[in-house]
Write an enzyme that holds these catalytic residues in place. Structure first.
Site, PDB file in Angstrom:
ATOM      1  N   HIS A   1      11.007   3.745  -0.357  1.00 47.64           N
ATOM      2  CA  HIS A   1      11.425   4.462   0.873  1.00 47.64           C
ATOM      3  C   HIS A   1      10.155   5.462   1.151  1.00 47.64           C
ATOM      4  CE1 HIS A   1      13.267   6.543   4.352  1.00 47.64           C
ATOM      5  NE2 HIS A   1      12.793   7.601   3.819  1.00 47.64           N
ATOM      6  N   GLU A   2       9.766   6.156   0.257  1.00 54.06           N
ATOM      7  CA  GLU A   2       8.635   7.176   0.372  1.00 54.06           C
ATOM      8  C   GLU A   2       7.289   6.537   0.529  1.00 54.06           C
ATOM      9  OE1 GLU A   2       8.916  10.220   1.113  1.00 54.06           O
ATOM     10  OE2 GLU A   2      11.179  10.091   0.742  1.00 54.06           O
TER      11      GLU A   2
ATOM     12  N   HIS B   1       7.005   5.348   4.278  1.00 53.16           N
ATOM     13  CA  HIS B   1       6.274   6.163   5.387  1.00 53.16           C
ATOM     14  C   HIS B   1       4.642   6.203   5.322  1.00 53.16           C
ATOM     15  CE1 HIS B   1       9.864   8.256   6.676  1.00 53.16           C
ATOM     16  NE2 HIS B   1      10.055   8.568   5.231  1.00 53.16           N
TER      17      HIS B   1
ATOM     18  N   GLU C   1      12.400   7.412   9.895  1.00 51.99           N
ATOM     19  CA  GLU C   1      12.935   6.960   8.729  1.00 51.99           C
ATOM     20  C   GLU C   1      13.557   5.446   8.766  1.00 51.99           C
ATOM     21  OE1 GLU C   1      13.062   8.675   6.350  1.00 51.99           O
ATOM     22  OE2 GLU C   1      13.238  10.792   7.220  1.00 51.99           O
TER      23      GLU C   1
END
Length: 264
Positions: A133-134, A137, A192
């Protein structure tokens, strides 16, 4: 007498006009300076941004306790990320910070930093989900915007302006502010969701089970409902401003099931 009054009034008016003009020129000068700083920050090239990020990451690595290669935490992270070398052409490097704080983040230069606090809370699949997920970004350039926003503020904007087109050598406090922006960047609901989907694809492309992302979200949601204080940093950064956590879990679950992945 009347002439003297007229002369006095004329002089006073002239002085007042001069004072007004000086004030207006001063304010205009400040406005132009502010626009210049903003323009420089907004027009930074990717190379310039990477240089500032590298300075900030180096300072974070210096001021935090980076665990050595022989640490079980480092060995665990190396095992989980084995073979994961780049993201959309950006070379990745992974390090562990020893701290009870629950956090993990990825920087535009490919630096990924994971805290022991979050490693203690999550199993291997969940931890990979958070990392995916990070990195999502970064791949969607969300982190780049957070850096530009920080570079527009106060002392950092002054440093950019005085550098006159060159890469400014930032002070420790300026680097600390930039590091805080990297480690605690907050993203919109749309960002997100984009990181969820991009992180999912990243995990799949690197041969990892994307269920880990769903499981990480579920774990964080459980900890939030229990009011676990140690988990609040990451939860607040990732979920608190976004009441659609359950919907995010539902969407990622649907993708995993549709693609035929088995939940660990």
């Amino acid at each position: 007498m009347k002439r003297m009054q007229i002369r006095f009034i004329a002089v006073a008016t002239l002085l007042g006009a001069t004072s007004f003009m000086s004030s207006a020129q001063f304010n205009l000068g400040r406005a132009i300076q502010g626009v210049t700083k903003t323009t420089k920050a907004l027009t930074l090239s990717d190379k310039d941004l990477a240089a500032y990020v590298s300075q900030a990451v180096a300072e974070m690595d210096r001021t935090n306790k980076v665990l050595p290669e022989e640490s079980p935490y480092t060995q665990r992270l190396e095992r989980l990320t084995s073979g994961i070398k780049e993201a959309d052409g950006i070379p990745l490097n992974f390090k562990v910070y020893q701290t009870d704080e629950v956090n993990a983040f990825a920087c535009p230069d490919g630096s990924v930093r994971v805290y022991t606090g979050i490693m203690d809370l999550l199993d291997d699949n969940e931890l990979l989900g958070v990392i995916g997920h990070e990195i999502g970004h970064v791949m969607k350039h969300h982190s780049r915007k957070a850096i530009k926003d920080e570079l527009l503020r106060g002392a950092l904007a002054d440093a950019l302006a005085s550098a006159d087109g060159r890469i400014a050598q930032l002070t420790d406090s300026q680097l600390g502010a930039l590091g805080m922006a990297l480690g605690n960047a907050r993203f919109s609901r749309k960002q997100e969701a984009e990181a969820d989907n991009c992180g999912y694809d990243f995990l799949v492309d690197n041969g990892r089970n994307p269920w880990g992302m769903v499981m990480a979200f579920e774990k964080m949601q459980q900890l939030e409902s229990k009011g676990t204080s140690a988990s609040q940093t990451y939860i607040q950064k990732m979920f608190s401003d976004h009441p659609d956590t359950a919907d995010r879990i539902k969407k990622m679950t649907k993708r995993c099931e549709k693609d035929g992945y088995v939940r660990p």
